[in-house]
Design an enzyme around this catalytic site. Structure first.
Site, mmCIF file in Angstrom:
data_model
loop_
_atom_site.group_PDB
_atom_site.id
_atom_site.type_symbol
_atom_site.label_atom_id
_atom_site.label_comp_id
_atom_site.label_asym_id
_atom_site.label_seq_id
_atom_site.Cartn_x
_atom_site.Cartn_y
_atom_site.Cartn_z
ATOM 1 N N LYS A 34 13.959 24.322 77.754
ATOM 2 C CA LYS A 34 15.221 23.752 78.259
ATOM 3 C C LYS A 34 15.172 22.224 78.160
ATOM 4 O O LYS A 34 14.097 21.648 77.935
ATOM 5 C CB LYS A 34 15.422 24.188 79.713
ATOM 6 C CG LYS A 34 14.367 23.634 80.668
ATOM 7 C CD LYS A 34 14.411 24.325 82.025
ATOM 8 C CE LYS A 34 13.358 23.735 82.947
ATOM 9 N NZ LYS A 34 13.138 24.570 84.144
ATOM 10 N N ARG A 130 16.593 28.560 96.328
ATOM 11 C CA ARG A 130 17.515 27.905 95.407
ATOM 12 C C ARG A 130 18.359 29.033 94.820
ATOM 13 O O ARG A 130 19.325 29.431 95.430
ATOM 14 C CB ARG A 130 16.726 27.107 94.357
ATOM 15 C CG ARG A 130 17.558 26.122 93.583
ATOM 16 C CD ARG A 130 16.724 25.273 92.635
ATOM 17 N NE ARG A 130 15.963 26.091 91.684
ATOM 18 C CZ ARG A 130 15.139 25.587 90.754
ATOM 19 N NH1 ARG A 130 14.957 24.277 90.670
ATOM 20 N NH2 ARG A 130 14.508 26.370 89.927
ATOM 21 N N TYR A 256 15.552 -10.783 84.441
ATOM 22 C CA TYR A 256 16.641 -10.639 85.422
ATOM 23 C C TYR A 256 16.122 -10.810 86.840
ATOM 24 O O TYR A 256 15.064 -10.297 87.197
ATOM 25 C CB TYR A 256 17.257 -9.247 85.334
ATOM 26 C CG TYR A 256 18.172 -9.050 84.150
ATOM 27 C CD1 TYR A 256 19.310 -9.841 83.982
ATOM 28 C CD2 TYR A 256 17.907 -8.052 83.217
ATOM 29 C CE1 TYR A 256 20.154 -9.644 82.900
ATOM 30 C CE2 TYR A 256 18.758 -7.845 82.135
ATOM 31 C CZ TYR A 256 19.876 -8.641 81.978
ATOM 32 O OH TYR A 256 20.704 -8.442 80.919
ATOM 33 N N MET A 304 17.750 -3.308 79.800
ATOM 34 C CA MET A 304 18.324 -2.162 79.103
ATOM 35 C C MET A 304 17.556 -1.846 77.809
ATOM 36 O O MET A 304 17.252 -0.696 77.517
ATOM 37 C CB MET A 304 19.800 -2.421 78.784
ATOM 38 C CG MET A 304 20.504 -1.211 78.214
ATOM 39 S SD MET A 304 22.236 -1.522 77.837
ATOM 40 C CE MET A 304 22.963 -1.503 79.464
#
Ligand SMILES: *Cc1c(COP(=O)(O)O)cnc(C)c1O
Length: 360
Positions: A34, A130, A256, A304
């Site tokens: 998956k 779940r 940053y 990024m």
């Protein structure tokens, strides 16, 4: 070309299957592919291992169809079954197997006109809370399905999922195992319970079918351990290169938010790999990165498209030098710990723009 790449080692992948076979030698093996095979590429992975596994498990019809269109013929199991009855014709057409976990699915299935039976896995909730039916509900549902003229011809198996198998101390695994096999015995059907942690750490969970996911990709399911320690080989190496090296003076800040301040004259490298490639933005200063095979610390914030690294121990490093973010010489388990997450998430988050390069 941008140097960021994920190298996928298919030889390591096949070696991991052999290792899984040594942990669970008499079980059928359902390879969990998956989430694009945990970021490794679902078609590539399935084609590489089809001849050495018994089935594949995916989370939705799209993933299963992708495998069938690529020529995969082994059984494919939809781990969440169908979401809407309009998927049933495709499930029949592509001869997929489905997990049933809710009364909605049972109702819809019994109502549908099926040209032929669909093989089923009944999901029992043994404590994960779940998906799944209670053990009592399963008894009733099983008899109902068995007496249906079409569905009654199908193979029906039992599955459950372990909540705490990655913790050797947790008593819940044995409770779940006990509940699961008690039910299976009374129904006399085939079973599947073990994920990677069950396969490695709890042989009493193995049943008829094991469902390895993370260990296929060479990663340990146990925190504080690495795949290598479980006899596995990491399949993915996340790689890039230095695209800039510059020198800064004491007091100058990097990146940053100006969160990192140079304590002395020092070289700083920029690596073409950022959170838009799937490198975790929360990796703090100090997270190790390999430059020319040597560990250096990440400094400043992850951007990024780039990260910055402290090159004081690598004064000779130059533009173009190879950088490894994780792989066999830098365990992804360690990077996950630095970033406050798990290797599963790091693998699934490697973005499509990172070129996958296979080693066969
Ligand atoms: C994802 C998944 C697995 C594989 O788990 P790993 O911890 O990656 O081995 C097994 N079973 C089910 C139902 C899953 O959803």
């Amino acid at each position: 070309m941008r140097p960021s790449q994920a190298i996928i080692d298919l030889t390591a992948l096949r070696a991991n299957i052999q290792q899984i076979r040594t942990y669970a030698s008499s079980q059928h093996l359902m390879a969990v592919v998956k989430a694009d095979a945990y970021g490794h590429g679902i078609v590539r992975v399935a084609q590489a291992i089809e001849s050495c596994v018994d089935a594949f498990a995916v989370s939705c019809l799209d993933e299963a169809v992708k495998l069938r269109e690529a020529g995969i013929q082994k059984p494919i199991i939809l781990l969440e079954g169908f979401f809407h009855p309009d998927e049933l014709p495709f499930i029949v057409e592509h001869h997929l197997q489905i997990v049933l976990h809710t009364p909605f699915q049972i109702e819809q299935l019994l109502k549908a006109t099926l040209p032929k039976p669909i093989d089923l896995w009944l999901k029992v909730d043994t404590g994960m809370h779940r998906l799944g039916f209670s053990p009592e509900e399963v008894q009733t549902i099983y008899s109902k399905l068995r007496s249906h003229p079409v569905i009654g011809q199908a193979i029906i198996r039992l599955m459950s999922h372990l909540a705490c198998a990655d913790d050797y101390q947790d008593p819940k695994t044995l409770q779940q195992t006990e509940r699961f096999f008690t039910l299976a015995k009374s129904l006399k059907i085939e079973t599947s319970l073990a994920n990677s942690a069950g396969i490695i750490g709890w042989s009493q969970t193995h049943g008829h079918w094991v469902r390895p996911g993370i260990m296929l990709y060479g990663v340990s399911p146990f925190s504080g351990r690495t795949g290598i320690e479980e006899g596995l080989q990491p399949v993915m190496q996340l790689k890039s290169a230095l695209i800039s090296v510059k020198h800064y003076s004491p007091g100058e800040t990097i990146g940053y938010g100006a969160t990192w301040c140079c304590p002395e004259n020092m070289p700083v490298g920029v690596v073409a790999m950022g959170y838009a490639d799937g490198y975790p933005r929360h990796a703090p200063a100090g997270t190790p990165v390999l430059v020319n095979g040597q560990r250096v610390p990440l400094i400043g914030r992850v951007s990024m498209d780039m990260i910055t690294v402290d090159l004081r121990t690598q004064p000779e490093a130059r533009i173009g030098d190879p950088v490894i973010l994780w792989g066999k010489d830098l365990p992804i388990e360690e990077i996950a710990t630095w970033a406050g997450t798990i290797p599963y998430e790091l693998l699934c988050h490697v973005c499509p723009r990172v070129r996958r390069v296979e080693i066969i």
